[in-house]
Design an enzyme around this catalytic site. Structure first.
Site, PDB file in Angstrom:
ATOM      1  N   GLY A   1       0.820  -1.213   0.107  1.00 17.82           N
ATOM      2  CA  GLY A   1       0.000   0.026   0.113  1.00 17.82           C
ATOM      3  C   GLY A   1       0.813   1.532   0.054  1.00 17.82           C
TER       4      GLY A   1
ATOM      5  CD  GLU B   1       1.701   0.626   7.700  1.00 17.71           C
ATOM      6  OE1 GLU B   1       1.191   0.574   6.287  1.00 17.71           O
ATOM      7  OE2 GLU B   1       1.662  -0.490   8.227  1.00 17.71           O
ATOM      8  CG  ASP B   2      -1.217   1.770   3.102  1.00 18.85           C
ATOM      9  OD1 ASP B   2      -0.869   1.402   4.354  1.00 18.85           O
ATOM     10  OD2 ASP B   2      -1.995   1.083   2.223  1.00 18.85           O
TER      11      ASP B   2
ATOM     12  CG  ASP C   1      -8.240  -0.047  10.101  1.00 17.71           C
ATOM     13  OD1 ASP C   1      -8.923   0.742  10.677  1.00 17.71           O
ATOM     14  OD2 ASP C   1      -8.707  -0.887   9.555  1.00 17.71           O
TER      15      ASP C   1
ATOM     16  CE  LYS D   1      -9.790   3.493   7.644  1.00 18.55           C
ATOM     17  NZ  LYS D   1     -10.363   2.373   7.230  1.00 18.55           N
TER      18      LYS D   1
ATOM     19  CG  PHE E   1     -12.436  -0.174   2.663  1.00 20.91           C
ATOM     20  CD1 PHE E   1     -11.543  -0.928   3.342  1.00 20.91           C
ATOM     21  CD2 PHE E   1     -12.569  -0.106   1.222  1.00 20.91           C
ATOM     22  CE1 PHE E   1     -10.768  -1.520   2.788  1.00 20.91           C
ATOM     23  CE2 PHE E   1     -11.493  -0.853   0.669  1.00 20.91           C
ATOM     24  CZ  PHE E   1     -10.780  -1.416   1.294  1.00 20.91           C
TER      25      PHE E   1
ATOM     26  CG  ASP F   1      -5.735  -3.495  -1.659  1.00 23.13           C
ATOM     27  OD1 ASP F   1      -5.112  -3.227  -0.501  1.00 23.13           O
ATOM     28  OD2 ASP F   1      -6.251  -4.684  -1.797  1.00 23.13           O
TER      29      ASP F   1
ATOM     30  NE  ARG G   1      -2.398  -3.152  -4.190  1.00 24.92           N
ATOM     31  CZ  ARG G   1      -2.207  -3.244  -2.798  1.00 24.92           C
ATOM     32  NH1 ARG G   1      -2.188  -2.193  -1.892  1.00 24.92           N
ATOM     33  NH2 ARG G   1      -2.630  -4.361  -2.301  1.00 24.92           N
TER      34      ARG G   1
HETATM   35  P1  IMP Z   1      -4.204  -1.996  10.561  1.00 26.49           P
HETATM   36  O1  IMP Z   1      -5.789  -2.368  11.149  1.00 26.49           O
HETATM   37  O2  IMP Z   1      -3.545  -0.946  11.279  1.00 26.49           O
HETATM   38  O3  IMP Z   1      -3.430  -3.257  11.052  1.00 26.49           O
HETATM   39  O4  IMP Z   1      -4.020  -1.934   8.994  1.00 26.49           O
HETATM   40  C1  IMP Z   1      -3.621  -3.087   8.287  1.00 26.49           C
HETATM   41  C2  IMP Z   1      -3.572  -2.713   6.781  1.00 26.49           C
HETATM   42  O5  IMP Z   1      -4.932  -2.944   6.462  1.00 26.49           O
HETATM   43  C3  IMP Z   1      -3.253  -1.128   6.320  1.00 26.49           C
HETATM   44  O6  IMP Z   1      -1.690  -1.361   6.209  1.00 26.49           O
HETATM   45  C4  IMP Z   1      -3.693  -1.569   4.949  1.00 26.49           C
HETATM   46  O7  IMP Z   1      -3.075  -2.043   3.973  1.00 26.49           O
HETATM   47  C5  IMP Z   1      -5.180  -2.067   5.345  1.00 26.49           C
HETATM   48  N1  IMP Z   1      -6.433  -1.055   5.354  1.00 26.49           N
HETATM   49  C6  IMP Z   1      -6.709  -0.739   6.688  1.00 26.49           C
HETATM   50  N2  IMP Z   1      -7.669   0.358   6.425  1.00 26.49           N
HETATM   51  C7  IMP Z   1      -7.828   0.272   4.864  1.00 26.49           C
HETATM   52  C8  IMP Z   1      -8.662   0.827   3.953  1.00 26.49           C
HETATM   53  O8  IMP Z   1      -9.654   1.772   4.448  1.00 26.49           O
HETATM   54  N3  IMP Z   1      -8.469   0.732   2.693  1.00 26.49           N
HETATM   55  C9  IMP Z   1      -7.702  -0.169   2.229  1.00 26.49           C
HETATM   56  N4  IMP Z   1      -6.851  -0.820   3.210  1.00 26.49           N
HETATM   57  C10 IMP Z   1      -6.992  -0.581   4.417  1.00 26.49           C
END
Ligand code: IMP
Length: 184
Positions: free
Chosen positions: A54, A108-109, A112, A140, A161, A168, A174
């Site tokens: 990402g 990081e992109d 979440d 977030k 989302f 993606d 992407r």
């Molecule tokens: P985490 O919940 O912070 O562990 O997020 C893990 C991964 O989930 C991120 O690095 C993204 O690749 C993906 N992700 C989380 N939220 C979104 C979203 O809104 N759109 C697309 N990918 C997401």
């Protein structure tokens, strides 16, 4: 007069998304983030570690604005399927050079839940870097339940989302310059 064509809606597989953060808003925020990092890390031995897939676009644009002497590398984890986080983080691949005594910035992109980051953090911390921080384009805060909030982030967004600019939906979407939000 130059006419700029803007895509305001995209369809990816079974879902529709509408424009959320424009290309110019992203680029403006990235130059502000880069300015802070240039200032905070001046004279330090820095390595940027982009988290694939990402973050590939964000790393490219961020680094064009970074004027430090630095290394850039990429790591990969896999934890996410469809539109909700599974919480399962697998192994970390791509870490080749030692991070000992370096100032590490994970790029990081999106952050979440923050669970992916916690896992990456603990694996990188083993290498005894001088410092370890996170820069994320999107954050977030409402869904965050990790231990390492990003020190630097571009946009704080609601728990919706989003796709585009590296992010993606089922591995597609992407390749856009803007970010789009799911129409529910
Ligand atoms: P985490 O919940 O912070 O562990 O997020 C893990 C991964 O989930 C991120 O690095 C993204 O690749 C993906 N992700 C989380 N939220 C979104 C979203 O809104 N759109 C697309 N990918 C997401």
């Amino acid at each position: 007069m130059k006419v700029v064509k803007k895509t305001i809606e995209v369809q990816i597989k079974d879902k529709d998304f509408k424009l959320f953060i424009s290309e110019s808003e992203i680029q403006t925020e990235i130059s502000k983030l880069a300015a802070k990092i240039n200032n905070d890390y001046a004279g330090k031995d820095v390595i940027f570690l982009g988290v694939l897939n990402g973050a590939f676009m964000f790393v490219a644009d961020l680094l064009k604005n970074i004027n430090l002497e630095c290394e850039v590398s990429f790591i990969k984890v896999s934890s996410y399927k469809g539109t909700s986080t599974t919480g399962n983080v697998h192994e970390l691949i791509g870490l080749v050079s030692s991070l000992k005594d370096k100032h590490v910035l994970i790029v990081e992109d999106i952050v979440d839940t923050g669970l992916t980051l916690d896992k990456i953090y603990s694996m990188i911390d083993h290498d005894e870097p001088n410092s370890l921080e996170v820069v994320s384009l999107l954050y977030k805060p409402d869904s965050f339940k990790g231990n390492h909030p990003p020190k630097y982030f571009g946009f704080s967004i609601p728990n919706k989302f989003v796709v585009g600019y590296g992010l993606d939906y089922m591995e597609q979407g992407r390749n856009t310059s803007a970010i789009y939000k799911l129409i529910e």
